[in-house]
Design a protein around this motif. Structure first.
Motif, PDB file in Angstrom:
ATOM      1  N   LEU A 183       0.802  -1.224   0.000  1.00  0.00           N
ATOM      2  CA  LEU A 183       0.000   0.000   0.000  1.00  0.00           C
ATOM      3  C   LEU A 183       0.842   1.285   0.000  1.00  0.00           C
ATOM      4  O   LEU A 183       0.589   2.176  -0.817  1.00  0.00           O
ATOM      5  N   PRO A 184       1.838   1.434   0.894  1.00  0.00           N
ATOM      6  CA  PRO A 184       2.638   2.666   0.850  1.00  0.00           C
ATOM      7  C   PRO A 184       3.310   2.886  -0.499  1.00  0.00           C
ATOM      8  O   PRO A 184       3.348   4.020  -1.015  1.00  0.00           O
ATOM      9  N   ASP A 185       3.843   1.818  -1.099  1.00  0.00           N
ATOM     10  CA  ASP A 185       4.488   1.952  -2.408  1.00  0.00           C
ATOM     11  C   ASP A 185       3.484   2.370  -3.473  1.00  0.00           C
ATOM     12  O   ASP A 185       3.766   3.241  -4.305  1.00  0.00           O
ATOM     13  N   ALA A 186       2.303   1.746  -3.451  1.00  0.00           N
ATOM     14  CA  ALA A 186       1.290   2.076  -4.455  1.00  0.00           C
ATOM     15  C   ALA A 186       0.839   3.525  -4.307  1.00  0.00           C
ATOM     16  O   ALA A 186       0.679   4.245  -5.299  1.00  0.00           O
ATOM     17  N   HIS A 187       0.640   3.979  -3.072  1.00  0.00           N
ATOM     18  CA  HIS A 187       0.192   5.353  -2.845  1.00  0.00           C
ATOM     19  C   HIS A 187       1.244   6.369  -3.283  1.00  0.00           C
ATOM     20  O   HIS A 187       0.922   7.393  -3.889  1.00  0.00           O
ATOM     21  N   VAL A 188       2.495   6.101  -2.949  1.00  0.00           N
ATOM     22  CA  VAL A 188       3.555   7.054  -3.262  1.00  0.00           C
ATOM     23  C   VAL A 188       3.711   7.232  -4.767  1.00  0.00           C
ATOM     24  O   VAL A 188       3.907   8.345  -5.263  1.00  0.00           O
ATOM     25  N   GLU A 189       3.610   6.149  -5.510  1.00  0.00           N
ATOM     26  CA  GLU A 189       3.856   6.221  -6.951  1.00  0.00           C
ATOM     27  C   GLU A 189       2.605   6.538  -7.763  1.00  0.00           C
ATOM     28  O   GLU A 189       2.711   6.989  -8.904  1.00  0.00           O
ATOM     29  N   ALA A 190       1.422   6.300  -7.216  1.00  0.00           N
ATOM     30  CA  ALA A 190       0.188   6.553  -7.973  1.00  0.00           C
ATOM     31  C   ALA A 190      -0.009   8.052  -8.171  1.00  0.00           C
ATOM     32  O   ALA A 190       0.408   8.856  -7.338  1.00  0.00           O
ATOM     33  N   PRO A 191      -0.655   8.450  -9.265  1.00  0.00           N
ATOM     34  CA  PRO A 191      -1.059   9.856  -9.386  1.00  0.00           C
ATOM     35  C   PRO A 191      -2.069  10.188  -8.304  1.00  0.00           C
ATOM     36  O   PRO A 191      -2.648   9.289  -7.678  1.00  0.00           O
ATOM     37  N   THR A 192      -2.300  11.477  -8.051  1.00  0.00           N
ATOM     38  CA  THR A 192      -3.169  11.896  -6.947  1.00  0.00           C
ATOM     39  C   THR A 192      -4.533  11.216  -7.004  1.00  0.00           C
ATOM     40  O   THR A 192      -5.016  10.671  -6.005  1.00  0.00           O
ATOM     41  N   ALA A 193      -5.167  11.224  -8.170  1.00  0.00           N
ATOM     42  CA  ALA A 193      -6.496  10.617  -8.295  1.00  0.00           C
ATOM     43  C   ALA A 193      -6.439   9.111  -8.049  1.00  0.00           C
ATOM     44  O   ALA A 193      -7.391   8.530  -7.502  1.00  0.00           O
ATOM     45  N   GLY A 194      -5.345   8.473  -8.430  1.00  0.00           N
ATOM     46  CA  GLY A 194      -5.186   7.039  -8.171  1.00  0.00           C
ATOM     47  C   GLY A 194      -5.141   6.756  -6.680  1.00  0.00           C
ATOM     48  O   GLY A 194      -5.759   5.799  -6.199  1.00  0.00           O
ATOM     49  N   SER A 195      -4.413   7.597  -5.932  1.00  0.00           N
ATOM     50  CA  SER A 195      -4.372   7.439  -4.476  1.00  0.00           C
ATOM     51  C   SER A 195      -5.731   7.681  -3.851  1.00  0.00           C
ATOM     52  O   SER A 195      -6.123   7.000  -2.896  1.00  0.00           O
ATOM     53  N   VAL A 196      -6.467   8.651  -4.388  1.00  0.00           N
ATOM     54  CA  VAL A 196      -7.794   8.971  -3.854  1.00  0.00           C
ATOM     55  C   VAL A 196      -8.730   7.780  -3.985  1.00  0.00           C
ATOM     56  O   VAL A 196      -9.400   7.383  -3.020  1.00  0.00           O
ATOM     57  N   ILE A 197      -8.779   7.180  -5.146  1.00  0.00           N
ATOM     58  CA  ILE A 197      -9.713   6.077  -5.371  1.00  0.00           C
ATOM     59  C   ILE A 197      -9.235   4.807  -4.686  1.00  0.00           C
ATOM     60  O   ILE A 197     -10.033   3.977  -4.246  1.00  0.00           O
ATOM     61  N   LEU A 198      -7.914   4.655  -4.558  1.00  0.00           N
ATOM     62  CA  LEU A 198      -7.354   3.498  -3.871  1.00  0.00           C
ATOM     63  C   LEU A 198      -7.719   3.537  -2.392  1.00  0.00           C
ATOM     64  O   LEU A 198      -8.204   2.552  -1.829  1.00  0.00           O
ATOM     65  N   ALA A 199      -7.514   4.702  -1.755  1.00  0.00           N
ATOM     66  CA  ALA A 199      -7.832   4.839  -0.335  1.00  0.00           C
ATOM     67  C   ALA A 199      -9.328   4.940  -0.107  1.00  0.00           C
ATOM     68  O   ALA A 199      -9.864   4.406   0.868  1.00  0.00           O
ATOM     69  N   GLY A 200     -10.029   5.627  -1.029  1.00  0.00           N
ATOM     70  CA  GLY A 200     -11.442   5.901  -0.823  1.00  0.00           C
ATOM     71  C   GLY A 200     -12.352   4.714  -1.027  1.00  0.00           C
ATOM     72  O   GLY A 200     -13.348   4.551  -0.311  1.00  0.00           O
TER      73      GLY A 200
ATOM     74  N   ALA B 282      -0.650   6.966   3.953  1.00  0.00           N
ATOM     75  CA  ALA B 282      -0.851   5.560   3.607  1.00  0.00           C
ATOM     76  C   ALA B 282      -0.759   4.675   4.846  1.00  0.00           C
ATOM     77  O   ALA B 282      -1.583   3.776   5.050  1.00  0.00           O
ATOM     78  N   TYR B 283       0.245   4.921   5.690  1.00  0.00           N
ATOM     79  CA  TYR B 283       0.364   4.131   6.919  1.00  0.00           C
ATOM     80  C   TYR B 283      -0.795   4.417   7.871  1.00  0.00           C
ATOM     81  O   TYR B 283      -1.266   3.521   8.584  1.00  0.00           O
ATOM     82  N   SER B 284      -1.275   5.646   7.885  1.00  0.00           N
ATOM     83  CA  SER B 284      -2.437   5.954   8.729  1.00  0.00           C
ATOM     84  C   SER B 284      -3.666   5.191   8.240  1.00  0.00           C
ATOM     85  O   SER B 284      -4.529   4.814   9.037  1.00  0.00           O
ATOM     86  N   SER B 285      -3.742   4.948   6.928  1.00  0.00           N
ATOM     87  CA  SER B 285      -4.868   4.184   6.379  1.00  0.00           C
ATOM     88  C   SER B 285      -4.871   2.752   6.906  1.00  0.00           C
ATOM     89  O   SER B 285      -5.929   2.195   7.215  1.00  0.00           O
ATOM     90  N   VAL B 286      -3.670   2.153   7.011  1.00  0.00           N
ATOM     91  CA  VAL B 286      -3.585   0.794   7.548  1.00  0.00           C
ATOM     92  C   VAL B 286      -4.073   0.774   8.995  1.00  0.00           C
ATOM     93  O   VAL B 286      -4.797  -0.140   9.413  1.00  0.00           O
ATOM     94  N   ALA B 287      -3.701   1.804   9.775  1.00  0.00           N
ATOM     95  CA  ALA B 287      -4.152   1.886  11.164  1.00  0.00           C
ATOM     96  C   ALA B 287      -5.665   2.036  11.239  1.00  0.00           C
ATOM     97  O   ALA B 287      -6.326   1.382  12.059  1.00  0.00           O
ATOM     98  N   HIS B 288      -6.224   2.883  10.389  1.00  0.00           N
ATOM     99  CA  HIS B 288      -7.680   3.081  10.402  1.00  0.00           C
ATOM    100  C   HIS B 288      -8.421   1.813   9.977  1.00  0.00           C
ATOM    101  O   HIS B 288      -9.509   1.516  10.484  1.00  0.00           O
TER     102      HIS B 288
ATOM    103  N   SER C 256     -16.325   6.830   6.456  1.00  0.00           N
ATOM    104  CA  SER C 256     -15.616   8.033   6.902  1.00  0.00           C
ATOM    105  C   SER C 256     -14.200   8.073   6.343  1.00  0.00           C
ATOM    106  O   SER C 256     -13.739   9.106   5.849  1.00  0.00           O
ATOM    107  N   HIS C 257     -13.511   6.951   6.418  1.00  0.00           N
ATOM    108  CA  HIS C 257     -12.144   6.901   5.898  1.00  0.00           C
ATOM    109  C   HIS C 257     -12.127   7.130   4.395  1.00  0.00           C
ATOM    110  O   HIS C 257     -11.208   7.756   3.862  1.00  0.00           O
ATOM    111  N   GLY C 258     -13.156   6.631   3.707  1.00  0.00           N
ATOM    112  CA  GLY C 258     -13.242   6.859   2.264  1.00  0.00           C
ATOM    113  C   GLY C 258     -13.323   8.330   1.921  1.00  0.00           C
ATOM    114  O   GLY C 258     -12.830   8.768   0.876  1.00  0.00           O
ATOM    115  N   ILE C 259     -13.934   9.120   2.806  1.00  0.00           N
ATOM    116  CA  ILE C 259     -14.046  10.562   2.583  1.00  0.00           C
ATOM    117  C   ILE C 259     -12.793  11.295   3.043  1.00  0.00           C
ATOM    118  O   ILE C 259     -12.190  12.066   2.300  1.00  0.00           O
ATOM    119  N   VAL C 260     -12.375  11.029   4.294  1.00  0.00           N
ATOM    120  CA  VAL C 260     -11.274  11.792   4.905  1.00  0.00           C
ATOM    121  C   VAL C 260      -9.939  11.458   4.260  1.00  0.00           C
ATOM    122  O   VAL C 260      -9.159  12.355   3.908  1.00  0.00           O
TER     123      VAL C 260
END
Length: 512
Positions: free
Chosen positions: A234-251, A306-312, A337-341
């Motif tokens: 997850l951290p690797d994917a988030h760091v390298e993904a474009p902003t919108a990619g990270s948004v949809i991945l986390a959301g 990204a690491y905070s997402s794993v905790a949540h 909530s996490h999908g939004i925040v």
């Protein structure tokens, strides 16, 4: 009452938009502009349909609604079966809501292969919505795995310097777990003679088999969430993904694992769920504490979030496997909530990244002086991530911890330490970026948010506060499905206990 196949329309409308974009021809600039607008209009219309569906959803019943069912493979008892209940409806709306925001967020940052990028996002939307609507196991698996393809392309083509490595890591991790899930689904099909999810819930698989099936599903859903220790992609994917990619991945994408537990593991395999719940609690606590500590030492903004997402997500699994009404409702609410925040936090990173092209926290400082609007919205999402009362983040975490407390006090106490550790890394991030000394001239010259960035972030900020103040908008519609899930779970366990007792009595009688 809706008298047309709204779920099929919701699912496949983005695919129609993607096919239309593929037909666009002309000059490169004209093609890019038309592709952006076509994708935006398609996603907005899909979102409007999802709101219409939500408005017509009956929150007083646990039954599946807007059901569509037809024969898909005659003779094999595999059908096209779609429907939503309280466990899935909000995830459909969340997927449709975040997609137009992602397209807007990519409006100027994506300049190469724009047509293909927009096609990938619309195809991704089809797979996401289809995953939450599918009531046939084969259909679910097709959508669930289909998500990998457009996301792999989004990271691998439009990502950062190590995009290929990150894309392959993401693909291989999730695919490996899903192969085991496929084996489990095949076994269940040959045992039950159907892939219909409601029918599989009623089948009652033998206790010994349940353990192996549960582990197979766990391998897939745990990676998708992701849970510790299979979170490293997850951290690797988030760091390298474009902003919108990270948004949809986390959301959205991370929520598919939790949804899988609710739809397969818990209702179909109750005895195995009861047996493995302590293991899930242990992994959840490790995820909450360990990844919070790791987040504290991050220099990259995206890696920290990204690491905070794993905790949540640890709070999500903790709540779901308490098998209490508060815990499960808390897990579901925490996912929404996490999908939004979290999506909003990645958008906030994208705002400053578009200006300085770096995610290093040390490169920023004193941003509040020249970006006051940005400082305000960033503060709202930071406080939502911390779980401040009055924000959506508080409700989910509180309910999950309340459910855990009812099951095991020690588990609840250990999980609560995540709240203590979660506040410092977000507050430190905010202080260093927003209120730190303004040592870099380029950071001091950054312009505040433009209208497009405001349009993307303000709705998310409003939802963060609105759901924190009025959580019953979600909880009331989720409650009947949660109560039904728990009652069926307890009934299945009690039936098994009675059968085991009777068997023991017969054996004892025979021995006498």
């Amino acid at each position: 009452m809706i008298d047309f196949p709204i779920l099929s329309l919701l699912t496949f409308l983005p695919l129609v938009g993607a096919l239309f974009i593929l037909t666009i021809r002309g000059d490169a600039l004209v093609v890019a502009r038309n592709a952006r607008f076509a994708a935006l209009y398609t996603s907005l219309f899909t979102f409007a349909l999802s709101l219409y569906m939500m408005n017509n959803f009956d929150g007083s019943t646990a039954s599946y609604q807007f059901v569509e069912k037809s024969t898909w493979f005659p003779g094999l008892n595999i059908g096209y079966h779609m429907g939503v209940d309280g466990l899935s409806m909000f995830f459909v709306v969340l997927s449709a809501f975040l997609t137009p925001i992602c397209i807007l967020a990519s409006w100027t940052s994506i300049t190469s292969r724009v047509k293909e990028y927009m096609v990938a996002f619309l195809v991704l939307e089809t797979f996401m919505i289809g995953t939450f609507c599918a009531l046939d196991a084969v259909l679910f698996y097709a959508f669930f795995e289909g998500v990998l393809i457009p996301m792999f392309l989004i990271i691998g083509i439009w990502g950062g310097k190590r995009r290929v490595y990150s894309a392959y890591k993401f693909f291989l991790y999730t695919l490996l777990g899903s192969v085991l899930m496929l084996v489990a689904l095949l076994y269940m099909y040959f045992q039950a003679g159907t892939t219909d999810i409601p029918t599989l819930m009623e089948h009652g698989f033998p206790r010994d088999v349940q353990f192996w099936l549960w582990l197979a599903f766990f391998a897939s859903f745990a990676v998708k969430m992701p849970m510790w220790p299979v979170h490293t992609w997850l951290p690797d994917a988030h760091v390298e993904a474009p902003t919108a990619g990270s948004v949809i991945l986390a959301g959205v994408l991370l929520k598919m694992g939790g949804y899988g537990f609710l739809r397969f593991s818990i209702p179909m395999l109750p005895e195995a769920t009861e047996f493995f719940a302590p293991m899930v609690f242990g992994l959840s606590i490790i995820a909450i504490i360990y990844t919070s500590l790791v987040a504290l030492v991050q220099d990259d903004m995206k890696k920290l979030i990204a690491y905070s997402s794993v905790a949540h997500m640890g709070y999500v699994t903790l709540g779901l496997f308490t098998m209490t009404a508060q815990g499960i409702q808390g897990g579901i609410f925490q996912m929404i909530s996490h999908g939004i925040v979290s999506a909003a936090l990645f958008l906030c990173v994208g705002v400053v990244y578009d200006r300085l092209h770096t995610r290093e926290i040390s490169r920023y400082g004193g941003v509040v002086k020249n970006m006051p609007k940005y400082a305000v919205v960033f503060m709202i999402f930071m406080l939502g991530s911390v779980g401040l009362p009055g924000t959506s983040g508080f409700v989910g975490e509180f309910l999950a911890l309340l459910g855990a407390y009812r099951v095991d006090t020690l588990v609840a106490v250990l999980a609560t330490t995540g709240l203590i550790l979660g506040a410092p890394y977000m507050l430190i991030l905010y202080r260093r970026v927003i209120f730190g000394p303004q040592v870099n001239e380029d950071a001091a010259e950054m312009l505040d948010m433009n209208w497009r960035e405001i349009v993307c972030l303000v709705p998310l900020a409003i939802l963060t506060i609105w759901l924190g103040v009025f959580p019953n908008m979600v909880l009331n519609k989720v409650q009947p499905s949660v109560d039904n899930l728990i009652s069926r779970y307890e009934a299945d366990l009690s039936t098994t206990d009675v059968a085991t007792t009777n068997t023991g009595s017969v054996v004892a009688g025979e021995n006498q």
